[in-house]
Design a protein around this motif. Sequence first.
Motif, PDB file in Angstrom:
ATOM      1  N   GLY A 190      51.854  35.570  46.561  1.00 32.33           N
ATOM      2  CA  GLY A 190      50.978  35.147  47.659  1.00 32.33           C
ATOM      3  C   GLY A 190      49.448  35.199  47.695  1.00 32.33           C
ATOM      4  O   GLY A 190      48.932  35.158  46.646  1.00 32.33           O
ATOM      5  N   LEU A 191      49.049  35.363  48.698  1.00 36.89           N
ATOM      6  CA  LEU A 191      47.375  35.369  48.849  1.00 36.89           C
ATOM      7  C   LEU A 191      47.086  36.549  49.612  1.00 36.89           C
ATOM      8  O   LEU A 191      47.432  37.103  50.665  1.00 36.89           O
ATOM      9  CB  LEU A 191      47.157  34.083  49.745  1.00 36.89           C
ATOM     10  N   LEU A 192      45.954  37.187  49.060  1.00 35.26           N
ATOM     11  CA  LEU A 192      45.191  38.159  49.562  1.00 35.26           C
ATOM     12  C   LEU A 192      43.990  37.818  50.020  1.00 35.26           C
ATOM     13  O   LEU A 192      43.139  37.459  49.240  1.00 35.26           O
ATOM     14  CB  LEU A 192      45.247  39.558  48.613  1.00 35.26           C
ATOM     15  N   ARG A 193      43.646  37.937  51.419  1.00 35.45           N
ATOM     16  CA  ARG A 193      42.576  37.487  51.988  1.00 35.45           C
ATOM     17  C   ARG A 193      41.639  38.714  52.312  1.00 35.45           C
ATOM     18  O   ARG A 193      41.851  39.617  52.987  1.00 35.45           O
ATOM     19  CB  ARG A 193      42.799  36.840  53.346  1.00 35.45           C
ATOM     20  N   ALA A 194      40.494  38.706  51.392  1.00 35.66           N
ATOM     21  CA  ALA A 194      39.791  40.034  51.417  1.00 35.66           C
ATOM     22  C   ALA A 194      38.448  39.849  51.714  1.00 35.66           C
ATOM     23  O   ALA A 194      37.878  38.780  51.592  1.00 35.66           O
ATOM     24  CB  ALA A 194      39.839  40.674  49.816  1.00 35.66           C
ATOM     25  N   ALA A 195      37.562  40.881  52.239  1.00 39.84           N
ATOM     26  CA  ALA A 195      36.173  40.534  52.460  1.00 39.84           C
ATOM     27  C   ALA A 195      35.402  41.927  51.786  1.00 39.84           C
ATOM     28  O   ALA A 195      35.620  42.981  52.087  1.00 39.84           O
ATOM     29  CB  ALA A 195      35.972  40.474  54.011  1.00 39.84           C
ATOM     30  N   LEU A 196      33.977  41.730  51.596  1.00 44.35           N
ATOM     31  CA  LEU A 196      33.159  42.573  51.361  1.00 44.35           C
ATOM     32  C   LEU A 196      31.804  42.514  52.222  1.00 44.35           C
ATOM     33  O   LEU A 196      31.657  41.154  52.511  1.00 44.35           O
ATOM     34  CB  LEU A 196      32.531  42.572  49.682  1.00 44.35           C
ATOM     35  N   PRO A 197      30.972  43.434  52.400  1.00 44.82           N
ATOM     36  CA  PRO A 197      29.914  43.435  53.089  1.00 44.82           C
ATOM     37  C   PRO A 197      28.721  42.813  52.290  1.00 44.82           C
ATOM     38  O   PRO A 197      28.681  42.768  51.110  1.00 44.82           O
ATOM     39  CB  PRO A 197      29.530  44.623  53.575  1.00 44.82           C
ATOM     40  N   PRO A 198      27.696  42.144  52.742  1.00 40.39           N
ATOM     41  CA  PRO A 198      26.653  41.479  52.191  1.00 40.39           C
ATOM     42  C   PRO A 198      25.369  42.487  51.186  1.00 40.39           C
ATOM     43  O   PRO A 198      24.799  41.835  50.379  1.00 40.39           O
ATOM     44  CB  PRO A 198      26.064  40.896  53.368  1.00 40.39           C
ATOM     45  N   ASP A 199      25.779  43.712  51.651  1.00 38.89           N
ATOM     46  CA  ASP A 199      24.711  44.471  50.996  1.00 38.89           C
ATOM     47  C   ASP A 199      25.408  45.390  49.900  1.00 38.89           C
ATOM     48  O   ASP A 199      24.600  46.052  49.087  1.00 38.89           O
ATOM     49  CB  ASP A 199      24.597  45.826  52.032  1.00 38.89           C
ATOM     50  N   LEU A 200      26.085  44.646  49.187  1.00 35.38           N
ATOM     51  CA  LEU A 200      26.741  45.139  47.797  1.00 35.38           C
ATOM     52  C   LEU A 200      25.823  44.439  46.580  1.00 35.38           C
ATOM     53  O   LEU A 200      25.651  43.176  46.704  1.00 35.38           O
ATOM     54  CB  LEU A 200      28.173  45.011  47.495  1.00 35.38           C
ATOM     55  N   SER A 201      25.650  45.249  45.555  1.00 32.99           N
ATOM     56  CA  SER A 201      25.138  44.500  44.445  1.00 32.99           C
ATOM     57  C   SER A 201      26.152  43.677  43.627  1.00 32.99           C
ATOM     58  O   SER A 201      27.288  43.751  43.733  1.00 32.99           O
ATOM     59  CB  SER A 201      24.535  45.574  43.529  1.00 32.99           C
ATOM     60  N   GLY A 202      25.552  42.557  42.900  1.00 34.10           N
ATOM     61  CA  GLY A 202      26.257  41.726  41.934  1.00 34.10           C
ATOM     62  C   GLY A 202      27.178  42.812  41.096  1.00 34.10           C
ATOM     63  O   GLY A 202      28.157  42.454  40.684  1.00 34.10           O
ATOM     64  N   GLU A 203      26.431  43.871  40.556  1.00 31.87           N
ATOM     65  CA  GLU A 203      27.144  44.698  39.616  1.00 31.87           C
ATOM     66  C   GLU A 203      28.663  45.217  40.296  1.00 31.87           C
ATOM     67  O   GLU A 203      29.577  45.342  39.631  1.00 31.87           O
ATOM     68  CB  GLU A 203      26.205  45.759  39.005  1.00 31.87           C
ATOM     69  N   THR A 204      28.410  45.682  41.424  1.00 32.86           N
ATOM     70  CA  THR A 204      29.412  46.257  42.356  1.00 32.86           C
ATOM     71  C   THR A 204      30.699  45.389  42.278  1.00 32.86           C
ATOM     72  O   THR A 204      31.667  45.572  42.280  1.00 32.86           O
ATOM     73  CB  THR A 204      28.958  46.775  43.436  1.00 32.86           C
ATOM     74  N   VAL A 205      30.215  44.031  42.810  1.00 30.17           N
ATOM     75  CA  VAL A 205      31.040  42.925  43.236  1.00 30.17           C
ATOM     76  C   VAL A 205      31.996  42.731  41.756  1.00 30.17           C
ATOM     77  O   VAL A 205      33.243  42.624  41.848  1.00 30.17           O
ATOM     78  CB  VAL A 205      30.519  41.591  43.863  1.00 30.17           C
ATOM     79  N   ALA A 206      31.304  42.612  40.569  1.00 31.31           N
ATOM     80  CA  ALA A 206      31.627  42.168  39.473  1.00 31.31           C
ATOM     81  C   ALA A 206      32.597  43.156  39.013  1.00 31.31           C
ATOM     82  O   ALA A 206      33.981  43.118  38.433  1.00 31.31           O
ATOM     83  CB  ALA A 206      30.713  41.994  38.462  1.00 31.31           C
ATOM     84  N   ALA A 207      32.496  44.517  39.264  1.00 37.39           N
ATOM     85  CA  ALA A 207      33.312  45.724  38.878  1.00 37.39           C
ATOM     86  C   ALA A 207      34.469  45.666  39.626  1.00 37.39           C
ATOM     87  O   ALA A 207      35.750  45.771  39.270  1.00 37.39           O
ATOM     88  CB  ALA A 207      32.400  46.857  38.999  1.00 37.39           C
ATOM     89  N   LEU A 208      34.395  45.493  40.876  1.00 40.00           N
ATOM     90  CA  LEU A 208      35.598  45.225  41.964  1.00 40.00           C
ATOM     91  C   LEU A 208      36.475  44.226  41.409  1.00 40.00           C
ATOM     92  O   LEU A 208      37.787  44.728  41.305  1.00 40.00           O
ATOM     93  CB  LEU A 208      35.121  45.142  43.387  1.00 40.00           C
ATOM     94  N   LEU A 209      36.033  43.141  40.973  1.00 38.27           N
ATOM     95  CA  LEU A 209      37.063  42.062  40.752  1.00 38.27           C
ATOM     96  C   LEU A 209      37.624  42.404  39.478  1.00 38.27           C
ATOM     97  O   LEU A 209      38.654  41.713  39.104  1.00 38.27           O
ATOM     98  CB  LEU A 209      36.015  40.580  40.391  1.00 38.27           C
ATOM     99  N   ALA A 210      36.858  42.794  38.352  1.00 35.60           N
ATOM    100  CA  ALA A 210      37.418  43.134  37.191  1.00 35.60           C
ATOM    101  C   ALA A 210      38.337  44.394  37.203  1.00 35.60           C
ATOM    102  O   ALA A 210      39.394  44.091  36.534  1.00 35.60           O
ATOM    103  CB  ALA A 210      36.206  43.760  36.030  1.00 35.60           C
TER     104      ALA A 210
END
Length: 316
Positions: A82-102
């Motif tokens: 199915g689908l997981l609808r998730a959200a992150l706040p705007p103050d995260l760095s690109g490195e943190t977002v990339a590490a989370l997705l990986a």
Amino acid sequence: MAVAEESHFGRAAARLGMAQPPLSQRIQRLEKHLGVRLFERTSRQVALTDAGALLLTEAREVLARSEAFMATARRIRDGETGLLRAALPPDLSGETVAALLAGFAEAGLNGLDLELHELSTAHQLAGFAAHELDVGLIHHPCDVAGLELGPVLRRELGVLLPRGAAAAALDEVPLASLTGHDLILFPRAGAPAVYDDLLTTCARNGYTPTAVRHAQGNSFVRGLVLSAEAVALSPRDTHGGGGPGADAPDEGVVWRPLTGAPLALRHSVAWPAGRGDAAVAAFAESATHALRTTAGATPDLPTPTLHLRPASEYWL
């Protein structure tokens, strides 16, 4: 929608694969149920009323959500997760977002679609309440009624200031030394309690800004720091601050830690109570790991951070 777009009952009935009389009857029943007249009818054409025109936009949104719901149900029926609808706040760095997705990808949840949004804490709480969000990374303090929480993590805030400012020569900056500078903060509506806590702590430590300016994007924040002689509160990872004395990448702007580390952002993953399945657990683990490894976040005790005070001590 069909009748509104065709402006003709006969053409709308043909488009829907039904006879015209039942379509007319269904429209009449809909008007009676809603208590408003949707169409003005003449012998030659059908035209939307003002009420019908307003409700047509809502009808399109309802149908779109219905179709998305059915698509998700079909994926589940066919053995997909199915689908997981998730959200992150705007103050995260690109490195943190990339590490989370990986990290989330490594969880191996085959067939799961991750729909990731950038949302403030206030918008995430509204999403949870409207059942439009499954999991998110929120700021504390906020109203966490009806939510389950992962570990609370702390990201210390430093100050981003013009290189020519007197405090830029210091390895650590006391808050009181920022007196005379405007302060740049995120818009209050995004996380009101966090906003008020930051201003209250600044005032307690001897810094009452001459004015508060609102910005979120890194480039806009840097522009205000450079042009307005303002300062901004920022985590080390967001603006590239290194150790004490390290400069931010922009030659005109420097990042410095605050003496005594009085200010911090506190995060935890949150999800509606009872929704903690394998997908949510994988997202929570990935987000926590990413914050600790790329943003220098450290564990924080939840007791003092999860309860809202009746009012802020600091008022604008």
